[in-house]
Motif scaffolding. Structure first.
Motif, mmCIF file in Angstrom:
data_model
loop_
_atom_site.group_PDB
_atom_site.id
_atom_site.type_symbol
_atom_site.label_atom_id
_atom_site.label_comp_id
_atom_site.label_asym_id
_atom_site.label_seq_id
_atom_site.Cartn_x
_atom_site.Cartn_y
_atom_site.Cartn_z
ATOM 1 N N THR A 106 0.838 -1.209 0.000
ATOM 2 C CA THR A 106 0.000 0.000 0.000
ATOM 3 C C THR A 106 0.868 1.251 0.000
ATOM 4 O O THR A 106 0.653 2.177 -0.800
ATOM 5 C CB THR A 106 -0.929 0.020 1.241
ATOM 6 O OG1 THR A 106 -1.705 -1.174 1.261
ATOM 7 C CG2 THR A 106 -1.853 1.210 1.219
ATOM 8 N N GLY A 107 1.850 1.281 0.895
ATOM 9 C CA GLY A 107 2.723 2.452 0.997
ATOM 10 C C GLY A 107 3.498 2.678 -0.294
ATOM 11 O O GLY A 107 3.622 3.818 -0.764
ATOM 12 N N ALA A 108 4.013 1.602 -0.880
ATOM 13 C CA ALA A 108 4.801 1.728 -2.113
ATOM 14 C C ALA A 108 3.926 2.245 -3.254
ATOM 15 O O ALA A 108 4.338 3.118 -4.025
ATOM 16 C CB ALA A 108 5.417 0.373 -2.474
ATOM 17 N N HIS A 143 4.568 5.811 -5.100
ATOM 18 C CA HIS A 143 4.856 5.865 -6.535
ATOM 19 C C HIS A 143 3.911 6.843 -7.236
ATOM 20 O O HIS A 143 4.339 7.720 -8.005
ATOM 21 C CB HIS A 143 4.717 4.463 -7.117
ATOM 22 C CG HIS A 143 4.997 4.402 -8.584
ATOM 23 N ND1 HIS A 143 6.274 4.460 -9.094
ATOM 24 C CD2 HIS A 143 4.181 4.316 -9.641
ATOM 25 C CE1 HIS A 143 6.221 4.411 -10.415
ATOM 26 N NE2 HIS A 143 4.962 4.318 -10.778
ATOM 27 N N GLN A 144 2.630 6.711 -6.940
ATOM 28 C CA GLN A 144 1.628 7.541 -7.594
ATOM 29 C C GLN A 144 1.791 9.017 -7.220
ATOM 30 O O GLN A 144 1.710 9.906 -8.069
ATOM 31 C CB GLN A 144 0.230 7.031 -7.199
ATOM 32 C CG GLN A 144 -0.903 7.591 -8.015
ATOM 33 C CD GLN A 144 -0.780 7.262 -9.500
ATOM 34 O OE1 GLN A 144 -0.129 6.284 -9.863
ATOM 35 N NE2 GLN A 144 -1.344 8.100 -10.343
ATOM 36 N N LEU A 145 2.048 9.269 -5.945
ATOM 37 C CA LEU A 145 2.203 10.652 -5.486
ATOM 38 C C LEU A 145 3.439 11.296 -6.110
ATOM 39 O O LEU A 145 3.420 12.447 -6.546
ATOM 40 C CB LEU A 145 2.313 10.689 -3.953
ATOM 41 C CG LEU A 145 0.998 10.464 -3.199
ATOM 42 C CD1 LEU A 145 1.261 10.103 -1.740
ATOM 43 C CD2 LEU A 145 0.114 11.715 -3.281
ATOM 44 N N VAL A 175 7.745 12.784 -1.182
ATOM 45 C CA VAL A 175 7.262 11.696 -0.313
ATOM 46 C C VAL A 175 8.407 11.139 0.530
ATOM 47 O O VAL A 175 9.526 10.977 0.043
ATOM 48 C CB VAL A 175 6.684 10.543 -1.177
ATOM 49 C CG1 VAL A 175 6.300 9.350 -0.315
ATOM 50 C CG2 VAL A 175 5.479 11.016 -1.985
ATOM 51 N N VAL A 176 8.121 10.866 1.791
ATOM 52 C CA VAL A 176 9.079 10.160 2.650
ATOM 53 C C VAL A 176 8.329 8.972 3.267
ATOM 54 O O VAL A 176 7.228 9.131 3.781
ATOM 55 C CB VAL A 176 9.634 11.067 3.773
ATOM 56 C CG1 VAL A 176 10.703 10.328 4.580
ATOM 57 C CG2 VAL A 176 10.210 12.363 3.209
ATOM 58 N N VAL A 177 8.964 7.787 3.171
ATOM 59 C CA VAL A 177 8.325 6.574 3.707
ATOM 60 C C VAL A 177 9.070 6.130 4.973
ATOM 61 O O VAL A 177 10.300 6.176 5.023
ATOM 62 C CB VAL A 177 8.338 5.447 2.648
ATOM 63 C CG1 VAL A 177 7.725 4.171 3.211
ATOM 64 C CG2 VAL A 177 7.579 5.882 1.388
ATOM 65 N N THR A 202 12.550 6.284 -3.672
ATOM 66 C CA THR A 202 11.775 7.075 -2.684
ATOM 67 C C THR A 202 12.555 7.133 -1.365
ATOM 68 O O THR A 202 13.001 6.095 -0.871
ATOM 69 C CB THR A 202 10.410 6.386 -2.396
ATOM 70 O OG1 THR A 202 9.747 6.169 -3.622
ATOM 71 C CG2 THR A 202 9.543 7.234 -1.486
ATOM 72 N N PRO A 203 12.711 8.321 -0.790
ATOM 73 C CA PRO A 203 13.380 8.407 0.515
ATOM 74 C C PRO A 203 12.687 7.509 1.546
ATOM 75 O O PRO A 203 11.457 7.576 1.692
ATOM 76 C CB PRO A 203 13.257 9.888 0.882
ATOM 77 C CG PRO A 203 13.085 10.587 -0.431
ATOM 78 C CD PRO A 203 12.343 9.631 -1.326
#
Ligand code: FAD
Ligand code: NAD
Length: 337
Positions: free
Chosen positions: A11-13, A17-19, A26-28, A125-126
């Motif tokens: 879900t997070g990935a 990606h979309q954002l 984006v920071v995860v 993505t960071p």
């Protein structure tokens, strides 16, 4: 827009990606050592000195694709080579019989392990790993934010991450509830949306002679047995089987010891394949939040538009990898102008 995503699972990935494709920063954050969430693999000891360890899928075993959006994404992953079709003919264990249960369903795995797909989607993505977020705080009317407020995340290690316009929370529901504390969205999360699952790997001394590579188990304590070497792209894996206990038994055996679980798994598996199997190595993993509870309706995404806070996960749409991907896409769509 600057978005914090808590959880580096599918879900997070998917949301990240979309954002990012739409220009968001984006920071995860994830408490685990690597990305993947429930599409994870564990390092398993091998008896082969040349390859002392190899990764084994302990969570999601494969996925199916039904929604057009996910089918489209799948085409891209297949072309990239990060996903391959797993062409196994399913068997079913029912009424004391192990029988072929051909269904024509296409099933897919990421290679060389299930978490590789999540890693690929995240790209550069960071990402803060080993970072358990313990607190979310929202402060109103910051001049720097377009949305009338700003989020700050705090981690168990004592770090603080300020300056986010939006937060996407993708943890399992019980963990979301803990993090949200007094926030009104916490009250909207139904209890027991996800049920537990014990996963047990058995490395066998000799090969199972039965031709089944994947077995749907309909009676007894197990729910699934799969010969891991039969999956595409799993080099170096010998006669290694991954067994899942069903949710009811997993709940009953929540505090069982590895010895008890392996003994039961070995006995059941021997009965199913009709051959006494001897185990040379084994590993158990307890998933407290694994499969969607079929007794509950899927709640959809939970959102607080004013504070730009979104709760999304596979559980929002009924579990499974495909739904996790779709939930991530929906979370991004809510935030994008
Ligand atoms: P998760 O993968 O759970 O990601 C949430 C992430 O949040 C985790 O990485 C976690 O570490 C992180 N996190 C939680 N709390 C915090 C915090 N406070 N701070 C920072 N990070 C935090 N689906 C299928 O389609 N096919 C299958 O064959 C299949 N088999 C399965 C077998 C098992 C045993 C399990 C457990 C699941 C299986 N699933 C299967 C379900 C599938 O794995 C999930 O639907 C999907 O991976 C969920 O992705 P997610 O991103 O929504 O959640
Ligand atoms: P799918 O269509 O292959 O399977 C869905 C379910 O239908 C199976 O669990 C099985 O009970 C049944 N089924 C499917 N094909 C069958 C066949 N040929 N013969 C007999 N029964 C059959 O895949 P899906 O809809 O993408 O579901 C994902 C899979 O992930 C399911 O197998 C589900 O059980 C599994 N899962 C497991 C957990 C866990 O905690 N162990 C968590 C989430 C999902």
């Amino acid at each position: 827009m600057r978005v914090a995503i808590i959880g580096a699972g599918m879900t997070g990935a998917s949301a990240a990606h979309q954002l990012r494709q739409s220009g968001a920063e984006v920071v995860v954050f994830d408490k685990a050592r690597g990305p993947g969430g429930r599409m994870t693999s564990k390092r398993v000891e091998s008896l082969d000195a040349a390859l002392p360890f190899y990764p084994l899928d302990f969570g999601a075993q494969y996925f199916t694709a039904r929604h057009p959006l996910f089918v489209k994404a799948l085409q891209g992953w297949l072309a990239q080579g990060v996903v391959q079709r797993w062409e196994f003919d399913p068997y079913v264990w029912q009424h004391g019989l192990l029988l072929p249960s051909h269904d024509g369903q296409s099933r897919y795995v990421s290679t060389p392990t299930m978490h590789q797909l999540v890693k690929t989607i995240l790209g550069d993505t960071p990402l803060h790993l080993n970072c358990r977020i313990t607190e979310l705080s929202f402060s109103q009317s910051s001049f720097s934010s377009k949305h009338g407020g700003e989020w700050t995340l705090s981690s168990a290690e004592g770090a603080s991450y300020p300056g986010f316009d939006a937060v996407v929370l993708t943890c399992p529901p019980a963990q979301c509830r803990q993090l949200l504390a007094e926030h009104p969205l916490a009250l909207q999360i139904a209890p027991e949306l996800l049920l537990p699952c014990w996963a047990v790997s058995l490395q066998l001394q000799s090969a199972v002679e039965h031709p089944a590579d994947g077995i749907f188990v309909k009676e007894g304590p197990l729910s699934w047995c799969a010969r891991q070497s039969a999956k595409p792209g799993r080099t170096g894996i010998t006669e290694q089987w991954l067994l899942h206990f069903n949710a009811k038994t997993s709940l009953q055996l929540l505090e069982a010891t590895p010895e008890e679980l392996v003994a039961l798994a070995q006995l059941e598996f021997s009965t199913i394949v009709g051959q006494k199997v001897e185990v040379s190595q084994s590993l158990c993993h307890r998933w407290l939040y694994a499969s969607f509870n079929p007794a509950q309706p899927a709640p959809g995404l939970l959102t607080d538009k004013t504070q730009q806070l979104i709760l999304a996960g596979d559980w929002s749409l009924g579990g499974r990898v495909e739904n996790a991907y779709l939930a991530g896409q929906q979370a991004a769509a809510i935030l994008l102008p």
